[in-house]
Design a protein around this motif. Structure first.
Motif, PDB file in Angstrom:
ATOM      1  N   TRP A   6      36.460  13.251  83.343  1.00 50.34           N
ATOM      2  CA  TRP A   6      35.985  11.860  83.511  1.00 50.34           C
ATOM      3  C   TRP A   6      34.694  11.918  84.292  1.00 50.34           C
ATOM      4  N   LEU A  35      32.382   5.332  77.172  1.00 57.83           N
ATOM      5  CA  LEU A  35      32.967   4.023  77.472  1.00 57.83           C
ATOM      6  C   LEU A  35      31.874   3.063  77.913  1.00 57.83           C
ATOM      7  N   HIS A  36      30.787   3.093  77.168  1.00 59.99           N
ATOM      8  CA  HIS A  36      29.665   2.162  77.319  1.00 59.99           C
ATOM      9  C   HIS A  36      29.036   2.031  75.937  1.00 59.99           C
ATOM     10  N   VAL A  74      30.603   5.172  82.042  1.00 57.99           N
ATOM     11  CA  VAL A  74      31.689   6.152  82.079  1.00 57.99           C
ATOM     12  C   VAL A  74      31.761   6.910  80.758  1.00 57.99           C
ATOM     13  N   LEU A 102      38.677   1.756  76.907  1.00 61.14           N
ATOM     14  CA  LEU A 102      37.779   0.770  77.510  1.00 61.14           C
ATOM     15  C   LEU A 102      38.544  -0.185  78.430  1.00 61.14           C
ATOM     16  N   SER A 120      39.389   2.090  82.042  1.00 58.70           N
ATOM     17  CA  SER A 120      38.318   3.043  82.313  1.00 58.70           C
ATOM     18  C   SER A 120      38.462   3.769  83.652  1.00 58.70           C
ATOM     19  N   VAL A 138      42.852   6.673  82.521  1.00 60.00           N
ATOM     20  CA  VAL A 138      42.292   7.372  81.358  1.00 60.00           C
ATOM     21  C   VAL A 138      43.047   8.674  81.112  1.00 60.00           C
TER      22      VAL A 138
END
Length: 271
Positions: A22, A47-48, A87, A132, A135, A140
């Motif tokens: 992560w 995750l963007h 992320v 998402l 996050s 996660v």
């Protein structure tokens, strides 16, 4: 600022995956990176919504990816562009083990960057949507572990001779002495599982050993390092390092926690 965390999954997933990672940036990075080969596949989720650029070694044409991507086993480095804030999470597979989870032979992924939706269809999009919503690091890790265990549809059928070589028990992959197979047949078995030849795998493992030492001891004498790692001499080490990293050992800028990422400070290296 960059925040990182790693998680080593429990059985049975630990047989296939080395760790889940992560990473969170609170601002856009202003440097690029050479991503150096590990001989292992990676599964990565952004995750963007900002596309991430990359290009193959030797290419001046960049490509972008977003959402989720599989980085197949690499035989040389590739280059990433400036990394956006946000992320990113990923899965680092053990050598020869990605196919059991991804459902695609390793030989089809070598030196490839493939969107996960091309392999899993709508299920890839649904998994990213769940990520998402969760996050945070611990959530996660828990979600990915649970989902990836469910993806292991059958036991990993790796030939014992290949597993022995990957474990380091067959010293320098001495095919004739340790397996009884002809070199040609053993190379076929090895490539079927890992995606690259035993010789390529051995060279990459030796290079990784050198990169780790340089990242933690940047002032080490290269002649000593070459001898410890099994190179013929310092020139041999430098040639291998330049091939796999795109720079000489003394130009290399890696970090102990991330030795297979070489930082490129100059924007001229990314056009």
């Amino acid at each position: 600022t960059l925040f990182r965390s790693r998680y080593r999954p429990t059985a049975p997933l630990n047989h296939y995956i080395d760790y889940i990672w992560w990473s969170a940036r609170n601002a856009r990075d202003t440097s690029c990176e050479h991503i150096l080969p590990s001989a292992c596949a990676q599964l990565v989720f952004a995750l963007h919504e900002t596309p991430i650029a990359y290009r193959r070694n030797g290419s001046m044409q960049s490509t972008t990816w977003s959402a989720s991507i599989v980085h197949g086993p690499q035989s040389d480095f590739y280059v990433t562009g400036y990394k956006p804030a946000g992320v990113v999470v990923g899965v680092s597979f053990r050598p020869g083990c990605a196919s059991a989870v991804l459902g695609v032979p390793a030989s089809e992924l070598v030196n490839q960057h493939v969107g996960l939706e091309a392999l899993w269809g709508v299920r890839a999009r649904h998994l990213r949507e769940q990520l998402l919503e969760r996050s945070e690091c611990a959530k996660v890790f828990h979600l990915l572990e649970r989902q990836l265990i469910a993806r292991v549809s059958k036991p990993l059928l790796m030939h014992p001779a290949v597993a022995d070589c990957l474990a380091g028990n067959a010293r320098h992959c001495d095919i004739r002495r340790n397996t009884g197979y002809s070199p040609k047949h053993f190379i076929f078995l090895f490539k079927s599982s890992v995606g690259i030849t035993p010789a390529q795998f051995h060279r990459i493992q030796r290079f990784k050993q050198v990169a780790r030492r340089l990242a933690s001891q940047p002032d080490i004498r290269l002649a000593d390092l070459a001898a410890e790692a099994g190179y013929a001499d310092q020139a041999h080490l430098t040639r291998d390092f330049r091939e796999f990293a795109g720079v000489t050992p003394r130009q290399y800028q890696g970090r102990p926690e991330s030795p297979l990422h070489h930082t490129v400070q100059s924007s001229r290296d990314w056009t």
